[in-house]
Design an enzyme around this catalytic site. Structure first.
Site, short mmCIF file in Angstrom:
data_model
loop_
_atom_site.label_atom_id
_atom_site.label_comp_id
_atom_site.label_asym_id
_atom_site.label_seq_id
_atom_site.Cartn_x
_atom_site.Cartn_y
_atom_site.Cartn_z
CE LYS A 35 -4.01 1.55 2.65
NZ LYS A 35 -4.70 1.33 3.92
CB THR A 86 -11.70 1.23 16.52
OG1 THR A 86 -12.49 2.26 15.87
CG2 THR A 86 -10.42 1.84 17.01
CG LEU A 153 -12.61 13.46 8.35
CD1 LEU A 153 -11.33 12.82 7.85
CD2 LEU A 153 -12.62 14.95 8.04
CD GLU A 155 -16.73 5.82 3.86
OE1 GLU A 155 -17.19 5.38 2.80
OE2 GLU A 155 -16.42 5.11 4.80
CG ASN A 211 -20.68 9.00 14.25
OD1 ASN A 211 -20.87 10.08 13.69
ND2 ASN A 211 -19.65 8.23 13.97
CG LEU A 253 -34.51 15.66 10.01
CD1 LEU A 253 -35.33 16.90 10.33
CD2 LEU A 253 -34.99 14.49 10.88
CB CYS A 263 -19.02 5.84 11.16
SG CYS A 263 -17.34 6.20 10.70
CE LYS A 266 -15.96 1.97 13.27
NZ LYS A 266 -15.41 2.77 14.34
C1 UDX Z 1 -20.48 9.40 9.28
C2 UDX Z 1 -20.51 10.73 10.03
O1 UDX Z 1 -21.36 11.64 9.34
C3 UDX Z 1 -19.11 11.28 10.19
O2 UDX Z 1 -19.16 12.47 10.93
C4 UDX Z 1 -18.30 10.23 10.93
O3 UDX Z 1 -17.08 10.63 11.33
C5 UDX Z 1 -18.25 8.96 10.10
O4 UDX Z 1 -19.60 8.50 9.92
P1 UDX Z 1 -20.35 8.56 6.76
O5 UDX Z 1 -20.41 7.17 7.31
O6 UDX Z 1 -19.34 8.86 5.72
O7 UDX Z 1 -20.08 9.61 7.94
O8 UDX Z 1 -21.78 8.85 6.15
P2 UDX Z 1 -22.99 9.88 6.38
O9 UDX Z 1 -23.00 10.87 5.28
O10 UDX Z 1 -23.02 10.41 7.75
O11 UDX Z 1 -24.23 8.88 6.15
C6 UDX Z 1 -24.39 7.73 6.98
C7 UDX Z 1 -25.63 6.97 6.57
O12 UDX Z 1 -26.80 7.69 6.85
C8 UDX Z 1 -25.70 6.61 5.09
O13 UDX Z 1 -26.22 5.31 4.95
C9 UDX Z 1 -26.67 7.64 4.53
O14 UDX Z 1 -27.33 7.20 3.37
C10 UDX Z 1 -27.64 7.77 5.70
N1 UDX Z 1 -28.39 9.03 5.74
C11 UDX Z 1 -27.76 10.20 5.99
C12 UDX Z 1 -29.76 9.00 5.57
O15 UDX Z 1 -30.37 7.94 5.34
N2 UDX Z 1 -30.47 10.17 5.67
C13 UDX Z 1 -29.87 11.34 5.92
O16 UDX Z 1 -30.58 12.35 6.00
C14 UDX Z 1 -28.47 11.37 6.08
#
Ligand code: UDX
Length: 432
Positions: A35, A86, A153, A155, A211, A253, A263, A266
């Site tokens: 990597k 983790t 953060l 993704e 989270n 929402l 995230c 988990k």
């Molecule tokens: C998340 C947190 O937002 C971030 O701060 C943390 O550090 C890592 O986990 P991420 O997993 O990249 O980030 O995705 P995120 O954009 O938060 O969405 C998580 C899940 O919620 C996805 O499945 C998304 O589709 C869903 N989601 C999000 C909804 O269904 N409705 C929403 O309104 C927002």
């Protein structure tokens, strides 16, 4: 100040390259030599918009380095960020901290001058205390300071989230470390980012609580969407109406499939496990996990109703299979529950995702990857919009189909139902 990021996964790589771009000298360390060699060639192992360009730029101007030699890199650095995984423990629900502790032991034998050792990985409350114990076995407490600096953060938005965060949280009671880290983050603070210094344990919990709260918000609106479907109400009106209340806020929402990713699933489990350890009942989060686990079943039941209870031999197309848009991450994506279930019931499934073929479906019967939207939906009975990629936001379905018209189930509420219905398609969405 020289920085060392241990772990070149999502968090370590994005944070490392962004710190380098802010003018710091950064070494990104990983024990996976393959990597590291790929990174040196500018090849990025993850899909994250904008990341590759930033890595190449900062590697060329020599602010960003890659190494597989942890001890040497730690010795050369002043601030060490632990960014290893983790994950959930196999067969359990608590976080597996073995990588954190292994790395801490290695750091412990490389402390040659004052070091700030920071957990950026998401770690349960009191992990910092454990790291401190490991480091003090070989070093005097004056030689190091263990701090928590959680990442927030998302993704797909990680670079923007790093540069324009809502807040920077630093968990330490050590004045010297606090001063150094405030200075490190000063380019972000001067642009208006809120900077919060708390105790180390509070910083660790802020990450999990945030989270878990966001997961709760999504689950809450998904359940309200179920009620909307039964009462002829549009859930989007509810989200807007609720969101206008500043105490609630309009983000997170959007009703849709079960939340997924690396995230939320988990971290919700891990916070319950921590609470159990401290004999505290987090009943709200427990029901969120349960409700989210049931979400795919609810959506699959709708698919069953939409197809008049006949799934066998039906051609079903999935547009998008990742857990959300702008990522190639399949971890805990609801498609991993839906596609196997439909395949088992005898459906013939084609899927298209902008990030390509997914090995997760390779062993399933009658599930095929297609490399274009057109080939995926050709001859379909039902098209499921599973992920909200921009690629799917302005499809002219009418121009794409010749002959038979398929049914559309828009699980992300991308389209206006009247527009699609005007084109002659049967259209279903979520919470309407
Ligand atoms: C998340 C947190 O937002 C971030 O701060 C943390 O550090 C890592 O986990 P991420 O997993 O990249 O980030 O995705 P995120 O954009 O938060 O969405 C998580 C899940 O919620 C996805 O499945 C998304 O589709 C869903 N989601 C999000 C909804 O269904 N409705 C929403 O309104 C927002």
């Amino acid at each position: 100040m020289k920085l060392c990021m241990i772990g070149t996964g999502y968090v370590g790589l994005v944070s490392g390259v962004c710190f380098a771009d802010l003018g710091n000298e950064v070494i990104c360390v990983d024990n996976n030599i393959k990597k590291v060699n790929l990174l040196k060639k500018g090849k990025i192992p993850i899909y994250e918009p904008g990341l590759s360009e930033l890595v190449v730029k900062n590697f060329k101007n020599k602010r960003l380095h890659f190494s597989s030699d942890l001890k040497k890199s730690v010795k050369e650095s002043d601030i060490i960020f632990i960014c290893v995984g983790t994950p959930t423990k196999k067969g359990g629900s608590s976080a597996d901290l073995s990588q954190i502790y292994n790395v801490s032991k290695e750091i412990s034998s490389s402390i040659n001058k004052f070091k700030i050792v920071i957990t950026k990985s998401t770690v349960p409350v009191t992990t910092g205390d454990e790291i401190e114990k490991i480091l003090s076995k070989k070093n005097s407490k004056k030689k190091f300071s263990v701090v928590s600096n959680p990442e927030f953060l998302r993704e797909g938005e990680a670079i923007r989230d790093f540069i324009y965060p809502d807040r920077v949280v630093i968990g330490t009671n050590d004045k010297k470390a606090g001063r150094i880290l405030k200075n490190l983050y000063s380019p972000l603070i001067s642009k208006g980012t809120s900077y919060l210094q708390t105790s180390r344990r509070a910083a660790e919990l802020i990450k999990y609580a945030s989270n878990a709260f966001l997961a709760t918000k999504i689950t809450f609106i998904n359940e309200i969407a179920n009620l909307c479907e039964k009462t002829d109400i549009n859930v989007e009106d509810i989200s807007i109406g609720m969101g206008l209340d500043k105490r609630i806020g309009g983000r997170f929402l959007r009703a849709g499939p079960a939340y997924g990713g690396s995230c939320f699933p988990k971290d919700t489990k891990a916070i319950i496990s921590t609470a159990d350890k401290f004999k505290t009942n987090l009943s709200v989060i427990k029901s969120v996990i349960k409700s989210n686990a049931n979400r795919s079943k609810i959506l699959l039941d709708r698919v069953y109703q939409i197809l008049n209870k006949k799934i066998r031999k039906k051609k079903i197309s999935f547009l998008g299979v990742t857990f959300k848009a702008n990522t190639d991450d399949m971890r805990d994506s609801s498609s991993l529950k839906m596609i196997p279930w439909l395949s088992k019931k005898g459906a013939i499934i084609n899927y298209f995702d902008p990030t390509g073929y997914k090995k997760e479906f390779s062993k399933l019967k009658n599930v095929s990857h297609k490399s274009t939207i057109n080939s995926a939906i050709e001859g379909s009975d039902l098209v499921i919009i599973h992920t909200e990629w921009n690629d799917f936001k302005s499809i002219n379905f009418k121009n794409l189909v010749k002959g038979k018209k398929f049914i559309i189930f828009d699980m992300r509420n991308i389209y206006s139902s009247t527009k699609i219905k005007d084109q002659g398609f049967k259209y279903f969405s979520v919470g309407k």
